[in-house]
Write an enzyme that holds these catalytic residues in place. Structure first.
Site, PDB file in Angstrom:
ATOM      1  N   ASN A   1      -1.116  -8.583   5.495  1.00 33.54           N
ATOM      2  CA  ASN A   1      -1.250  -7.157   5.748  1.00 33.54           C
ATOM      3  C   ASN A   1      -0.839  -6.399   4.485  1.00 33.54           C
ATOM      4  OD1 ASN A   1      -0.893  -4.489   6.546  1.00 33.54           O
ATOM      5  ND2 ASN A   1      -0.002  -5.025   8.531  1.00 33.54           N
TER       6      ASN A   1
ATOM      7  N   HIS B   1      -7.856  -2.000   9.575  1.00 34.38           N
ATOM      8  CA  HIS B   1      -6.982  -2.312   8.446  1.00 34.38           C
ATOM      9  C   HIS B   1      -7.503  -3.582   7.783  1.00 34.38           C
ATOM     10  CE1 HIS B   1      -3.262  -1.208   6.568  1.00 34.38           C
ATOM     11  NE2 HIS B   1      -2.729  -2.385   6.717  1.00 34.38           N
TER      12      HIS B   1
ATOM     13  N   GLN C   1       0.841  -1.197   0.000  1.00 34.12           N
ATOM     14  CA  GLN C   1       0.000   0.000   0.000  1.00 34.12           C
ATOM     15  C   GLN C   1       0.876   1.247   0.000  1.00 34.12           C
ATOM     16  OE1 GLN C   1      -2.785  -0.039   3.211  1.00 34.12           O
ATOM     17  NE2 GLN C   1      -3.352   2.103   2.970  1.00 34.12           N
TER      18      GLN C   1
ATOM     19  N   TRP D   1       0.327  -3.607   4.058  1.00 33.84           N
ATOM     20  CA  TRP D   1       1.552  -2.818   4.189  1.00 33.84           C
ATOM     21  C   TRP D   1       2.787  -3.653   3.877  1.00 33.84           C
ATOM     22  CZ3 TRP D   1       0.253  -0.074   9.463  1.00 33.84           C
ATOM     23  CH2 TRP D   1      -0.614   1.000   9.204  1.00 33.84           C
TER      24      TRP D   1
ATOM     25  N   CYS E   1      -6.299   0.337   1.798  1.00 38.30           N
ATOM     26  CA  CYS E   1      -5.955  -1.033   2.200  1.00 38.30           C
ATOM     27  C   CYS E   1      -7.064  -1.998   1.794  1.00 38.30           C
ATOM     28  CB  CYS E   1      -5.710  -1.106   3.701  1.00 38.30           C
ATOM     29  SG  CYS E   1      -7.136  -0.633   4.707  1.00 38.30           S
TER      30      CYS E   1
END
Length: 642
Positions: free
Chosen positions: A284, A252, A75, A286, A81
């Site tokens: 995740n 998230h 991201q 990220w 997200c």
């Protein structure tokens, strides 16, 4: 599936690419230019942006490097997200990402024919009932030589950045992707149906039986090619992106990349013990920050699993954002789960085949109440039944039914002044078996969706045999908008809109007569019927007759006290003829008579519910038969009163 793909804004990929190759110029998309308008609604938020082509960012650009995986997604500076998590799930499904990224081999950079590269790509998304082909050029926003938004682990891999650009074009600009809904993205990637679930409400963390049942459902969706996402709800703005001590992040969206029953133990002993643990893997967006509890990458629990099993699961000790959890811990920490089912309608499949009904409709206002189609939710009693109404039949004794209501997304193109979606929902009513005209009084409500200002609302419910009416509504009356209603059943449901309020007047009405009364007959139950079968019971069913029309219930097995709960609706030309209700016993060769009741069904009768003795044919007072019948009868001389 793609025979009816529609070019977004009329752009055709093949024609545009041919023009570029003939002219020797790289494609420049006039509909999504390299300006701040393609990035933001109002003004630049991140400083000077340079739009660069992949060739300007690296020497050897590729769509894919070593294939496609969830690790290709990181991201960027957008709060999207939800989109990246959906892409993570998509990347684990080859059959699905190849639909979103069509002709991917042809779109890849060809190092042997660099002159064939035209700087143009296309991607496909499912939008409001059809697949849309979105064309983009390859100019990507950068700051200080780095991609601003979604990017890959490999600096020369660009599929994730290009898919994100196409999605941003579909929505109007990149900023439109800030703070969206994972369920929407999953549907856009698949054309499937998303079911959001509240894990706290279901008490799955404490109820082991419910948790095991949920895991089987999640595993089935995963094994049948569906996409799954999850998150931990943030209750305050300060909670957003807050990292818990266990390593998970609130607010998230995580993409679920695998669901397994993992075999515990080593060697042959593991196979004989057959001990398995319910496990789920997620990522995740990220690309870092992982779960650090039991079954995290370097936890000692993995010693309970053989090396070959660990390799099969792809367990790595890296902070790559992907991690395993046991399902009990998953239900303890996560609050929201989204299951996106791929609806299989192929009769050639070994998996469950659904029958799909799709109808387009709209909420519209009109001064005439009979023509108004925007009545608001059920709280708005005077106008609620002015909404669109759709009838369908369940012809099995019981059927699992999926209903999805989708509005045309107003978040896309917010520059047109329609940035907020309407609060929408729907109710499900069980109605008379022969209803052909619109409802004018609320019936037996058997289900409803939530009301929310999201693009889609969903209901999954087991329904008994009968006829049902779906009423899709906005929460407030007087709201206008288009919607798509999708219904999935095990057998064809003959879903259609109810458009007429009453029987139409025709040229034959003068000769044959026109209804003067409308009567609703609700046969509630029978009690103490004659036991005609050898097992000391009967298999009764009921027939309601009125002026040549009849309604018949299903057969109730092995009972003398059936709970029929069956309704019929009759538009009557002969007020004196009344209604006849017969009860029969189902037999293999010939059905046998159990009794009947004759009712006048007078509009002046104020007693709605009657419990009456069954009589033999001929209806003589002395001819009572065993059993009573409980019936509710409602009659009106205004045809639009029921």
């Amino acid at each position: 599936m793609f025979s009816s793909v529609k070019g977004f804004e009329g752009q055709q990929y093949s024609a545009l690419k041919s023009q570029c190759q003939q002219s020797g110029k790289l494609f420049e998309d006039p509909l999504f230019p390299p300006t701040d308008a393609s990035l933001f609604y109002q003004g630049n938020r991140i400083g000077r942006v340079h739009w660069k082509r992949p060739k300007e960012l690296c020497d050897d650009p590729h769509l894919f490097v070593d294939g496609i995986s969830a690790h290709d997604l990181h991201q960027g500076q957008l709060g999207n997200c939800w989109f990246v998590a959906a892409c993570s799930s998509l990347a684990s499904r080859e059959s699905l990402w190849q639909k979103v990224i069509p002709d991917w081999k042809e779109q890849e950079w060809d190092t042997e024919k660099p002159q064939s590269y035209a700087g143009i790509f296309h991607f496909r998304f499912w939008r409001f009932g059809e697949w849309v082909d979105v064309v983009i050029d390859d100019r990507l926003p950068t700051v200080d030589g780095n991609l601003v938004y979604c990017h890959s682990n490999d600096s020369n891999e660009f599929w994730s950045a290009l898919v994100e650009k196409a999605y941003a074009k579909l929505y109007g600009c990149y900023e439109a992707l800030d703070g969206g809904n994972t369920a929407d993205a999953l549907v856009d990637f698949t054309g499937g149906v998303s079911e959001p679930m509240d894990l706290d409400e279901g008490q799955f963390a404490t109820d082991e039986a419910a948790r095991n049942e949920l895991f089987e459902r999640v595993l089935k969706v995963h094994n049948r090619g569906g996409l799954i996402s999850c998150s931990i709800r943030a209750t305050t703005s300060a909670d957003m992106e807050a990292r818990l001590a266990c390593g998970l992040v609130k607010g998230h969206a995580y993409g679920v990349t695998d669901v397994r029953k993992v075999r515990l133990g080593h060697g042959l002993l593991a196979y004989f013990k057959s001990e398995k643990l319910s496990m789920i893997r997620m990522r995740n967006p990220w690309g870092e920050r992982e779960w650090n509890g039991p079954w995290s990458d370097s936890s000692e629990e993995w010693q309970k699993v053989s090396k070959s099993e660990r390799e099969k699961l792809g367990v790595t000790v890296e902070d790559d954002g992907e991690f395993w959890m046991n399902f009990e811990d998953f239900c303890k920490y996560f609050t929201d789960l989204i299951l996106c089912r791929l609806i299989n309608t192929s009769y050639l499949s070994i998996h469950k085949t659904w029958e799909e009904a799709v109808v387009h409709g709209s909420w519209s206002t009109h001064d005439d109440p009979r023509r108004n189609r925007s009545g608001g939710c059920i709280n708005q009693k005077p106008t609620y039944l002015q909404n669109p109404q759709y009838v369908f039949d369940v012809t099995k004794s019981e059927d699992e039914v999926l209903i999805c209501l989708q509005q045309r997304d107003r978040r896309a193109r917010p520059s047109e002044g329609k940035g907020e979606n309407l609060a929408i929902g729907f109710d499900l009513h069980r109605v008379e078996l022969n209803r052909k005209y619109r409802m004018h009084i609320t019936q037996q409500k058997v289900g409803s969706s939530i009301y929310i200002n999201s693009r889609c609302v969903f209901l999954r419910q087991d329904l008994k045999e009968g006829r049902y009416v779906i009423i899709p509504t906005t929460f407030d009356p007087g709201m206008e908008g288009d919607f798509l209603l999708r219904l999935f059943t095990d057998v064809p449901a003959d879903c259609r809109e109810l458009t007429l309020d009453e029987p139409p007047q025709t040229c034959w009405s003068g000769l044959c007569g026109y209804p003067q009364l409308v009567t609703q007959v609700h046969v509630v139950a029978a009690d103490g019927l004659l036991a005609q079968d050898s097992d000391g019971a009967s298999d009764p069913y009921v027939i309601i007759r009125c002026e040549g029309e009849k309604v018949r219930s299903s057969v109730f097995k092995d009972t003398c006290n059936p709970q029929f709960d069956v309704k019929g609706l009759f538009y009557r030309k002969k007020a004196k003829e009344g209604v006849l209700i017969e009860i029969w016993n189902h037999n293999i060769i010939k059905d046998s008579f159990l009794g009947q009741v004759s009712l006048k069904a007078d509009p002046n009768d104020q007693q709605l519910q009657h419990t009456v003795h069954l009589r033999d044919r001929g209806n003589q007072q002395s001819n009572d038969l065993p059993g009573t019948l409980t019936v509710r009868v409602l009659t009106s001389d205004v045809l639009t009163n029921i």
